[in-house]
Design an enzyme around this catalytic site. Sequence first.
Site, mmCIF file in Angstrom:
data_model
loop_
_atom_site.group_PDB
_atom_site.id
_atom_site.type_symbol
_atom_site.label_atom_id
_atom_site.label_comp_id
_atom_site.label_asym_id
_atom_site.label_seq_id
_atom_site.Cartn_x
_atom_site.Cartn_y
_atom_site.Cartn_z
ATOM 1 N N GLY A 164 0.848 -1.177 0.000
ATOM 2 C CA GLY A 164 0.000 0.000 0.000
ATOM 3 C C GLY A 164 0.888 1.232 0.000
ATOM 4 O O GLY A 164 2.092 1.112 -0.083
ATOM 5 N N SER A 165 0.288 2.416 0.084
ATOM 6 C CA SER A 165 1.109 3.626 0.107
ATOM 7 C C SER A 165 0.249 4.863 0.147
ATOM 8 O O SER A 165 -0.932 4.842 -0.239
ATOM 9 C CB SER A 165 2.013 3.734 -1.132
ATOM 10 O OG SER A 165 2.860 2.632 -1.253
ATOM 11 N N ASN A 166 0.861 5.967 0.577
ATOM 12 C CA ASN A 166 0.366 7.307 0.318
ATOM 13 C C ASN A 166 1.405 8.001 -0.559
ATOM 14 O O ASN A 166 2.610 7.852 -0.345
ATOM 15 C CB ASN A 166 0.214 8.114 1.612
ATOM 16 C CG ASN A 166 -0.774 7.490 2.576
ATOM 17 O OD1 ASN A 166 -1.882 7.147 2.195
ATOM 18 N ND2 ASN A 166 -0.369 7.345 3.834
#
Length: 798
Positions: free
Chosen positions: A246-248
């Site tokens: 995942g990530s921002n």
Amino acid sequence: MAAVAAVLCLTSATVALLPASSSAVTGPGGTTVAEGGHTVRISRTEYGVPHILARDFDGLGYGYGYAFAQDNVCELADHVVTLRGERSRFFGSDGEPGEGEVQGSNLASDTYYSGQLHAGTVRQLLANKAPLGPTTELRRMVEGYAAGYNRYLRDTGVDHLPDPTCKGQPWVRPITALDVWSVVYDVNRVTATVPLVPDIGDAKPPTTTSADGKETEASSAAATLATATATATATDIATATATDIGSNGWALGRDATRTGNAMVLANPHLPWAVGYFRLYQVQLTIPGVLDVSGAGLYGTPLVEIGHNRTLAWTHTASDAEHASVYALKLAPGDPTSYVLDGRTVPMERRSVPVTVRGADGKLKTVERTLYSSYFGPVLSSGWTTTTAYAIRDANADNLRSMNTWLAMGKAQNLGQLRAAQDEFQGVPWTYTLAADTSGGTYFTDSSAVPHLTDAQLAHCTLPNDEGPTALDGSTSACAWGSDPDALVPGVYGPSRQPKLSRTDYVANSNNGPQYVNPEAPITGLPGVYDTDPHLDGRAQLGLDMIAQRRDGTDGLGAPGFTESTLRDSMLGNRVRSAETGRDDIVGMCRAHPSLTATDGTQVDVRQACTTLARWDTRADTTSRGIVLWSTFYNRLLDGGPPDTWRRVPYDPAQPLTTPRGFNGEDPRVQRALADAVQEFAARDLPVDVELGAVQKWDGIPLPGCDAGCFDVVEASPESGTGTPTAGAFGATFLMTVELTPDGPRAHTLLTYGQSANPASPHFSDQTRLFSSKQWVMERSTPAEIAGDPALEVTTLRR
């Protein structure tokens, strides 16, 4: 590549000049690099970050491979054992599995990877010329990387390695360029094929009985396994492919910053203890050719998230599909043949020898079989006498990713970055968010996405009552199409990919492409790109944080981003689920101080209610209430569809603000809080326990949460202490960079440190910084590197 007897010189805090010929150039740290020689310089600044300086790509790879081995020799050695299909040889068929693999799956893993080697899969991809195959520069760099790793191993000796994990172990051996390319190939398929490796390696047809009563196609042992796996449901395969990533990511343009300079925030979320998912920070420099800083996945020879002087970029996990599961209609009486377009097609069988170490230490060879179809490898799960499942991976022919990242590292602006991605089409499974010194920003999903039309999805998707969600494999009408501008068949080409250029911002938190900027929604995409406008709480929170910083309502000062307020926003540890619903729960528990748990017990929730009322709705290490909230919230999510217990359900007309809140009169909401309080009592934990007391790495308190936090972190008190079942997940390499006219200003934070070796000073030194919300000022210019009082310099002559 010429190999080398060389001089190894280590100095500390001083800058030694490398031997120079009559022609020389100056690099980081004041180093002089000989134009006529083969010297490589590794300058390590605080927290062990290596800055590699070389005159060519051979040397750059050599230095990088050597530096990486200094920190993580065991991690790469272990991964190579897996990729060579040799885990059973060294650890036994039921011995220690590779990182990220299922316990006891060594024989299945070895079957798959040995099959890849025997088939020459990676070698065939390497035989292609660029852009399908690696560029000449990249081939030289990979050769150098392997040689540099081997140089460290030779200089140090296996019996004297600093990491007790592999010190003196027979499985630690020199590597080849093919091993490095195999790492790259595995990374490219880590969201599809790789999680299913045990399922592919163990695939066996069910037993059938012939007219004379004899069993065919499988031994009795194989039949037992086939029977056990034949009842697979959608969850079985979905769980295997639901890789923890995942990530921002934010790219902020000139209209969103106070200075008018573009900025980038990188915040990938990955497992902390899985070697092929860990990130390593580095600067790679060939004067006049390449100067890029950032981080790359273990064993890959390049920077994959980072910046150069005029351009910065990050990646977030794409929400698009990168593989398809196909249901094969098997021929009557023959579970190893399937029907395609009315014709019976035998599955391809490949016999694979696997060497296995027995309990007595003796080696023996076991013959295994891999099965494949028109649509890809056949899976063990769900294989019955009538149906089997196959996986087609859009990255099955992708060895182009390193071409793409090298070209991105050289790019000087967004136009050149886009051209690099369009030329090589190698980004495997991520979105890209980027900015340059013009103040512009750019978003795209240039990843490998199966060419399936909406009409195909509607017509070909089979019911999943008794198996995984799959496409109809009995007709080629359900096979992938292609685009004229796609380098390889079966995927969408650049002209069909989502793209957006802005001067304010683009942002993503693993939501679909539609709302990377709500002022310019991306619409009209094929369904495989996942254009569902239903944003989760983290994505909504990220967009809120940007909006509030732009208008100055977030408490961080005057409107507009600075690099300082960008860092403060990242580690503000806001929790959207609490911001929009904590007061609902406090109202509920004040009205109902005793609630009924799932087991029927009446639970006094008054103290819990007081704790939540006093909580600041943050996930800082000292926050009291976040642990209780996370336990409650995750129990509630496990209890059924969230829209049915929301105070305000999802409204397609308000995708950025709905759903929100909690219906305190819903029995499931009340039961979830009662169960959470009951769990705390059973664990002998106070309901107001500090987050840092229960979420740690190597004994260091960690901020962040998994209940709608922007700063995602999941860990236990045992994480990072060598306990096999204790892991951590979430924020890994944090980077904020401002692209000023005078060069980049950047801060970084590698949350678990540069080394996976528990005995290394860089195992958790940056974890302490993360715990206290401190950052590392990046050093990238010669003066900055030379000025570091902790500087250590290794000079290699090849």
